[in-house]
Scaffold this active site. Structure first.
Site, PDB file in Angstrom:
ATOM      1  CB  SER A 141     -44.256 -29.258 -12.367  1.00  0.00           C
ATOM      2  OG  SER A 141     -45.101 -30.401 -12.378  1.00  0.00           O
ATOM      3  CE1 TYR A 154     -41.215 -30.815  -8.203  1.00  0.00           C
ATOM      4  CE2 TYR A 154     -43.377 -31.234  -9.161  1.00  0.00           C
ATOM      5  CZ  TYR A 154     -42.021 -31.027  -9.309  1.00  0.00           C
ATOM      6  OH  TYR A 154     -41.466 -31.033 -10.572  1.00  0.00           O
TER       7      TYR A 154
END
Length: 247
Positions: A141, A154
């Site tokens: 990401s 995350y």
């Protein structure tokens, strides 16, 4: 990319919906023999049926489940040329700050996103190596590249996936396996409906090519990375985000 994956068997994790489903659809269009894996069994089977693919249930938090999945593929498909490590948990963009994250939540994200990615790669490694041209694509990401706030577990997990990709590329490269990472930004799909509007605006106005992106926008890059010709990119991180972050 019609025919780009003809004759190649590809496993996509987290393929029941969203990004994983779009990747699976693109791989099917490219001619891959597909195995779809997800913890969401009903949705996963429906997606697989629509793509004439085979579905295997897997829980990335459970090492035994991952081992059973790999054994199942070895029995039914017999070979594996590509692995897309897409399955992951996001703890909620715009969630708690670093000092308010619950330890159980942190551990769950690391268990699935980091350990799960490693365990799936480990379990499938022998088949990928045996193929002579195995390819692993890890979904990272771009939050790990710009340090997105209020998403620490995350972000940390995806930073680990990026680092893991580089080490795996060096370890698996001598056996003909290429390992790359793709780092999208926020994509418009059902999984991101909860994302605060201001975070969507940040991305969509901040990209070099402004506007929204969908899972279908990143899937063609992943298809290419699964091809035999992509070995020269092993170890690389590709931020497929329309220029929100450059590396």
């Amino acid at each position: 990319m019609m025919g780009a994956l003809e004759g190649r068997t590809v496993l996509v994790t987290g393929a029941a919906r969203g990004v994983g489903r779009a990747i699976a659809e693109a791989c099917a269009e490219a001619g891959a023999r597909l195995v779809l894996a997800d913890v969401l069994e009903e949705q996963g089977r429906a997606t697989a049926a629509g793509l004439l693919a085979r579905f295997v249930r897997v829980d990335l938090a459970d090492p035994d489940s991952i081992a059973v999945m790999a054994d199942d593929i070895a029995r039914h498909e017999g070979d594996l040329h590509g692995l897309v490590n897409n399955a992951a948990i996001a703890t909620g963009i715009g969630g708690p700050e670093y000092d308010a994250i619950e330890i159980g939540s942190w551990d769950r994200v690391m268990q699935v996103n980091v350990r799960g990615t490693w365990l799936v790669t480990r379990a499938c490694g022998p088949m990928l190596c045996a193929s002579g041209s195995g390819r692993v694509v890890n979904l990272a990401s771009d939050t790990a590249l710009w340090g997105a706030p209020r998403l620490l577990a995350y972000v940390a997990s995806k930073g680990a996936v990026i680092s893991m990709t580089r080490s795996l590329a060096r370890e698996m490269g001598p056996r003909g396996v290429g390992v790359t990472a793709v780092a999208p930004g926020i994509l418009r799909n059902e999984a991101t409906d909860y994302v605060p509007a201001e975070r969507h605006r940040l991305y969509e106005t901040g990209r070099a090519a402004p506007g929204p992106m969908t899972p279908e926008d990143i899937a063609p890059t992943i298809v290419f990375l699964l091809t035999p010709g992509a070995l020269a990119l092993t170890g690389q991180l590709l931020p497929v985000n329309a220029g929100f972050v450059f590396t």
